[in-house]
Design a protein around this motif. Sequence first.
Motif, PDB file in Angstrom:
ATOM      1  N   SER A  85       0.828  -1.213   0.000  1.00  0.00           N
ATOM      2  CA  SER A  85       0.000   0.000   0.000  1.00  0.00           C
ATOM      3  C   SER A  85       0.861   1.261   0.000  1.00  0.00           C
ATOM      4  O   SER A  85       0.480   2.279  -0.584  1.00  0.00           O
ATOM      5  CB  SER A  85      -0.960   0.003   1.189  1.00  0.00           C
ATOM      6  OG  SER A  85      -0.245  -0.042   2.403  1.00  0.00           O
ATOM      7  N   GLU A  86       2.039   1.205   0.630  1.00  0.00           N
ATOM      8  CA  GLU A  86       2.956   2.344   0.615  1.00  0.00           C
ATOM      9  C   GLU A  86       3.518   2.558  -0.789  1.00  0.00           C
ATOM     10  O   GLU A  86       3.685   3.696  -1.229  1.00  0.00           O
ATOM     11  CB  GLU A  86       4.101   2.129   1.597  1.00  0.00           C
ATOM     12  CG  GLU A  86       3.668   2.124   3.039  1.00  0.00           C
ATOM     13  CD  GLU A  86       4.792   1.724   3.984  1.00  0.00           C
ATOM     14  OE1 GLU A  86       5.736   1.017   3.547  1.00  0.00           O
ATOM     15  OE2 GLU A  86       4.725   2.110   5.155  1.00  0.00           O
ATOM     16  N   VAL A 136       1.984   1.750  -3.590  1.00  0.00           N
ATOM     17  CA  VAL A 136       0.876   2.269  -4.394  1.00  0.00           C
ATOM     18  C   VAL A 136       0.710   3.764  -4.138  1.00  0.00           C
ATOM     19  O   VAL A 136       0.524   4.550  -5.078  1.00  0.00           O
ATOM     20  CB  VAL A 136      -0.436   1.496  -4.101  1.00  0.00           C
ATOM     21  CG1 VAL A 136      -1.627   2.176  -4.736  1.00  0.00           C
ATOM     22  CG2 VAL A 136      -0.306   0.057  -4.584  1.00  0.00           C
ATOM     23  N   ALA A 137       0.807   4.182  -2.889  1.00  0.00           N
ATOM     24  CA  ALA A 137       0.709   5.607  -2.560  1.00  0.00           C
ATOM     25  C   ALA A 137       1.845   6.386  -3.223  1.00  0.00           C
ATOM     26  O   ALA A 137       1.631   7.485  -3.748  1.00  0.00           O
ATOM     27  CB  ALA A 137       0.734   5.805  -1.046  1.00  0.00           C
ATOM     28  N   HIS A 183       0.018  -2.865  -9.041  1.00  0.00           N
ATOM     29  CA  HIS A 183      -0.909  -1.749  -9.307  1.00  0.00           C
ATOM     30  C   HIS A 183      -0.506  -1.054 -10.591  1.00  0.00           C
ATOM     31  O   HIS A 183       0.670  -1.053 -10.956  1.00  0.00           O
ATOM     32  CB  HIS A 183      -0.846  -0.767  -8.136  1.00  0.00           C
ATOM     33  CG  HIS A 183      -1.742   0.409  -8.252  1.00  0.00           C
ATOM     34  ND1 HIS A 183      -3.106   0.325  -8.084  1.00  0.00           N
ATOM     35  CD2 HIS A 183      -1.484   1.709  -8.529  1.00  0.00           C
ATOM     36  CE1 HIS A 183      -3.643   1.531  -8.243  1.00  0.00           C
ATOM     37  NE2 HIS A 183      -2.666   2.384  -8.513  1.00  0.00           N
TER      38      HIS A 183
END
Length: 68
Positions: free
Chosen positions: A25-26, A28-29, A62
Amino acid sequence: MRFFFNVQDRLRIEDEVGREFSLASEAVAFAKHLAADIRCLETAVRPTLAIEVVAETAERIHREPVFA
């Protein structure tokens, strides 16, 4: 875990160095921020331009379009 941020357009630019993040998730951010930075710098809208996040295991995590 190391993640790679490949730029996809008419030509593909492979990230050979990558960056370390604890979570996917980091990464992707980070890709979202990278796409926003490119969007600010790009003078022409290129609908196919995107950032692809790939894990060190070669798994595609992603795909972030630069111009939505």
